[in-house]
Design a protein around this motif. Structure first.
Motif, short mmCIF file in Angstrom:
data_model
loop_
_atom_site.label_atom_id
_atom_site.label_comp_id
_atom_site.label_asym_id
_atom_site.label_seq_id
_atom_site.Cartn_x
_atom_site.Cartn_y
_atom_site.Cartn_z
N PHE A 80 27.00 -0.68 4.56
CA PHE A 80 27.40 -0.17 5.64
C PHE A 80 28.23 1.20 5.20
CE2 PHE A 80 31.43 -1.11 2.32
CZ PHE A 80 32.00 0.20 2.64
N SER A 81 28.27 2.32 6.03
CA SER A 81 28.42 3.72 6.18
C SER A 81 29.29 3.80 7.20
CB SER A 81 27.29 4.43 5.96
OG SER A 81 27.93 5.77 5.16
N PHE A 129 30.61 0.87 -3.78
CA PHE A 129 30.92 1.35 -3.74
C PHE A 129 31.63 2.79 -3.59
CE2 PHE A 129 32.88 -2.69 -2.50
CZ PHE A 129 32.36 -3.05 -1.30
N THR A 130 31.30 3.55 -2.49
CA THR A 130 31.47 5.26 -2.93
C THR A 130 32.64 5.25 -1.85
OG1 THR A 130 29.54 6.14 -1.26
CG2 THR A 130 28.99 5.30 -3.48
N TYR A 131 33.19 6.54 -2.14
CA TYR A 131 34.26 7.33 -1.01
C TYR A 131 34.43 8.55 -1.60
CZ TYR A 131 38.47 6.74 -3.64
OH TYR A 131 39.31 6.71 -4.87
N PHE A 132 34.35 9.47 -0.42
CA PHE A 132 34.49 11.07 -0.91
C PHE A 132 35.04 11.56 0.09
CE2 PHE A 132 30.20 9.49 -1.81
CZ PHE A 132 30.30 10.15 -2.92
N CYS A 133 36.11 12.78 0.22
CA CYS A 133 36.72 13.93 0.95
C CYS A 133 37.07 15.23 1.46
CB CYS A 133 38.48 12.62 0.91
SG CYS A 133 38.77 13.70 -0.67
N SER A 201 31.59 3.89 2.38
CA SER A 201 30.43 3.67 2.29
C SER A 201 30.30 2.17 1.18
CB SER A 201 28.71 4.50 1.71
OG SER A 201 28.87 5.26 2.87
N GLY A 202 29.70 1.16 1.14
CA GLY A 202 28.59 0.23 0.46
C GLY A 202 27.24 -0.43 0.86
#
Length: 209
Positions: A80-81, A129-133, A201-202
């Motif tokens: 998913f993203s 998992f990744t996350y950005f801001c 995302s992951g």
């Protein structure tokens, strides 16, 4: 007529009848031999066809097995993203808020819920998992990634004179079926709503028992 002459006549008649019988039966024998040869050839062809059919069946069985393996892999595929759209500031709020990434790029396996922002592991395994801001430098940014109720990762950006900042983090996690992963925006902090820079995302790396 004497007995010798009579015997000679009978012998000649017998030879003539025997020759006629042989001449009459010879074509039938030839036909029978030809039919036997043709039947033998047909049996060989049938045997050859049966062998070819068995080879084809074995190949089809192999193809079916491969198709089942591919289908099984697809059923186990989890990716998913998603990002947050709108191109507006999000926050600050008085309380922590679960980030709802409403712009879904991909959701294979349907494990991510775009209405709640929560990913739920459909199978036990190792996930990445990744996350950005993106945020403006004039306000604080604080984003935490959770596994169930446990904080796993953090992104922080302190208030500064910068006009804008980007941040991100990533992790491998061992999850059990039903475990949840999500991101929360901490109270009194903000991010910028833009799916190109603020996203989550992951994917499943390896399924485990």
């Amino acid at each position: 007529m004497n007995p010798s002459s009579l015997l000679l006549i009978l012998l000649c008649c017998g030879l003539t009848l025997a020759q006629d019988t042989i001449e009459t039966q010879s074509p039938s024998c030839v036909d029978t031999c030809n039919i036997a040869k043709q039947f033998g050839a047909m049996r060989e062809k049938i045997h050859s066809l049966e062998t070819k059919m068995m080879n084809i069946e074995n190949r089809l069985t192999g193809y079916e097995s491969r198709i089942l393996q591919v289908e099984q892999k697809e059923r186990n595929m989890v990716i998913f993203s998603a990002g947050i759209g709108g191109r507006l500031p999000l926050g600050p709020f008085d309380t922590d808020q679960t980030m709802i990434y409403d712009k879904v790029f991909i959701n294979t396996g349907n494990a991510y819920n775009a209405f709640t922002g929560i990913f739920t592991a459909p199978v036990s395994g190792v996930y990445y998992f990744t996350y950005f801001c993106h945020s403006g430098g004039g306000s604080t940014t604080s984003l935490h990634l959770y596994k169930n109720n446990e904080v796993i990762l953090e992104i922080h950006d302190h208030q500064s004179a910068d006009t804008a900042d980007n941040g991100g983090n990533a992790v491998f996690l061992q999850l059990q079926q039903g475990d949840t992963v999500y991101v929360r925006l901490k109270a009194n902090s903000h991010v910028y709503r833009a799916s190109t820079v603020t996203n989550f995302s992951g994917f499943l790396v390896k399924k485990t028992n």
